[in-house]
Scaffold this active site. Structure first.
Site, short mmCIF file in Angstrom:
data_model
loop_
_atom_site.label_atom_id
_atom_site.label_comp_id
_atom_site.label_asym_id
_atom_site.label_seq_id
_atom_site.Cartn_x
_atom_site.Cartn_y
_atom_site.Cartn_z
N GLU A 135 0.84 -1.20 0.00
CA GLU A 135 0.00 0.00 0.00
C GLU A 135 0.88 1.26 0.00
O GLU A 135 1.12 1.86 -1.04
CB GLU A 135 -0.99 -0.04 1.17
C1 HEC Z 1 -3.37 0.92 -1.70
C2 HEC Z 1 -4.71 1.28 -1.36
C3 HEC Z 1 -5.04 1.81 0.01
C4 HEC Z 1 -4.40 2.83 0.70
C5 HEC Z 1 -3.20 3.65 0.28
C6 HEC Z 1 -5.16 3.00 1.94
N1 HEC Z 1 -6.20 2.13 1.98
FE1 HEC Z 1 -7.58 1.98 3.45
N2 HEC Z 1 -8.24 0.25 2.64
C7 HEC Z 1 -7.81 -0.31 1.45
C8 HEC Z 1 -8.34 -1.64 1.32
C9 HEC Z 1 -8.10 -2.60 0.14
C10 HEC Z 1 -9.08 -1.89 2.50
C11 HEC Z 1 -9.76 -3.20 2.87
C12 HEC Z 1 -8.65 -4.12 3.34
C13 HEC Z 1 -9.07 -5.24 4.22
O1 HEC Z 1 -10.21 -5.28 4.65
O2 HEC Z 1 -8.21 -6.10 4.51
C14 HEC Z 1 -9.02 -0.65 3.29
C15 HEC Z 1 -9.66 -0.47 4.50
C16 HEC Z 1 -9.68 0.73 5.19
C17 HEC Z 1 -10.53 1.02 6.33
C18 HEC Z 1 -11.54 0.06 6.94
C19 HEC Z 1 -12.92 0.27 6.39
C20 HEC Z 1 -13.86 -0.88 6.74
O3 HEC Z 1 -14.95 -0.92 6.13
O4 HEC Z 1 -13.53 -1.73 7.55
C21 HEC Z 1 -10.26 2.29 6.74
C22 HEC Z 1 -10.91 3.06 7.87
C23 HEC Z 1 -9.19 2.78 5.87
N3 HEC Z 1 -8.88 1.80 4.94
C24 HEC Z 1 -8.58 4.01 5.99
C25 HEC Z 1 -7.35 4.29 5.37
C26 HEC Z 1 -6.43 5.35 5.78
C27 HEC Z 1 -6.67 6.30 6.94
C28 HEC Z 1 -5.37 5.30 4.93
C29 HEC Z 1 -4.12 6.14 4.96
C30 HEC Z 1 -3.33 6.12 6.18
C31 HEC Z 1 -5.65 4.23 3.98
N4 HEC Z 1 -6.83 3.64 4.29
C32 HEC Z 1 -4.82 3.92 2.91
C33 HEC Z 1 -7.01 0.32 0.52
C34 HEC Z 1 -6.15 1.36 0.84
#
Ligand code: HEC
Length: 178
Positions: A135
């Site tokens: 990521e």
């Molecule tokens: C490369 C893509 C990517 C980046 C960059 C990213 N996310 Fe995500 N995010 C995802 C994905 C894919 C999931 C689901 C992953 C899982 O459930 O294992 C997720 C899940 C989440 C969730 C949980 C939502 C739920 O429904 O449970 C949150 C809150 C979140 N991200 C916030 C952030 C924050 C704050 C950052 C930066 C610090 C960030 N993400 C950076 C792809 C990304």
């Protein structure tokens, strides 16, 4: 002609006997959102407008990734309902993750974070993507903190909001408090 007064009386009775007490029971309309946010605000992260602004800036900042190409909003695009608008999202060096990016709208109300619930709070969650190799790919919390401390505007903002220089926990607090 006699049916109309009857219907009118019936409606009036329903309104007084049933609907009016219901309205009374609900109490005066109040600022619902602040009531709800009070319910979900953690004791160690009460939040403030200045903190939300800092969190917003961090959420949009690609410098939180190893090669300065990926920010939280790269995958959680505001214009895409805070999703990646793709089956799987792309992290640094065009690497694809395995899971679909969920929206983070109302994530503060979730019992757990991620599809498998592996983070219990938003503060805990925010620390993970930054260190995830596909990521944002930073090597360690220390590396992230060193990067933040080298950016004067963040040193000032963290000092204003938390009264101390950037550290990993406060960074997560600010992002969670957006
Ligand atoms: C490369 C893509 C990517 C980046 C960059 C990213 N996310 Fe995500 N995010 C995802 C994905 C894919 C999931 C689901 C992953 C899982 O459930 O294992 C997720 C899940 C989440 C969730 C949980 C939502 C739920 O429904 O449970 C949150 C809150 C979140 N991200 C916030 C952030 C924050 C704050 C950052 C930066 C610090 C960030 N993400 C950076 C792809 C990304």
């Amino acid at each position: 002609m006699r049916r109309f007064p009857f219907v009118a009386r019936w409606i009036a009775t329903v309104a007084v006997v049933w609907i009016y007490p219901l309205l009374l029971a609900q109490g005066p309309p109040g600022p619902i959102s602040s009531e709800l946010t009070k319910f979900i605000t953690p004791a160690d992260n009460p939040g403030s407008d200045a903190m939300a602004r800092l969190g917003d800036q961090l959420f949009d900042d690609k410098r939180l990734s190893a090669d300065n190409t990926v920010a939280c909003n790269t995958c959680h695009e505001p214009r895409g309902g805070f999703t990646a608008r793709a089956e799987t999202a792309k992290g640094i060096r065009d690497q694809s993750g395995k899971r679909n990016t969920p929206t983070i709208i109302n994530a503060a109300f979730f019992q757990t974070q991620f599809w498998d619930g592996r983070a219990a709070t938003l503060e805990e969650q925010a620390k993970m993507p930054i260190l995830n190799p596909i990521e944002m790919g930073m090597k360690s919390p220390e590396e992230v903190v060193a990067k933040l401390r080298a950016i004067p505007e963040y040193v000032t903002a963290f000092n204003d909001v938390f009264g101390r220089p950037p550290n990993y926990d406060d960074m997560a607090r600010a992002i969670a408090g957006v």
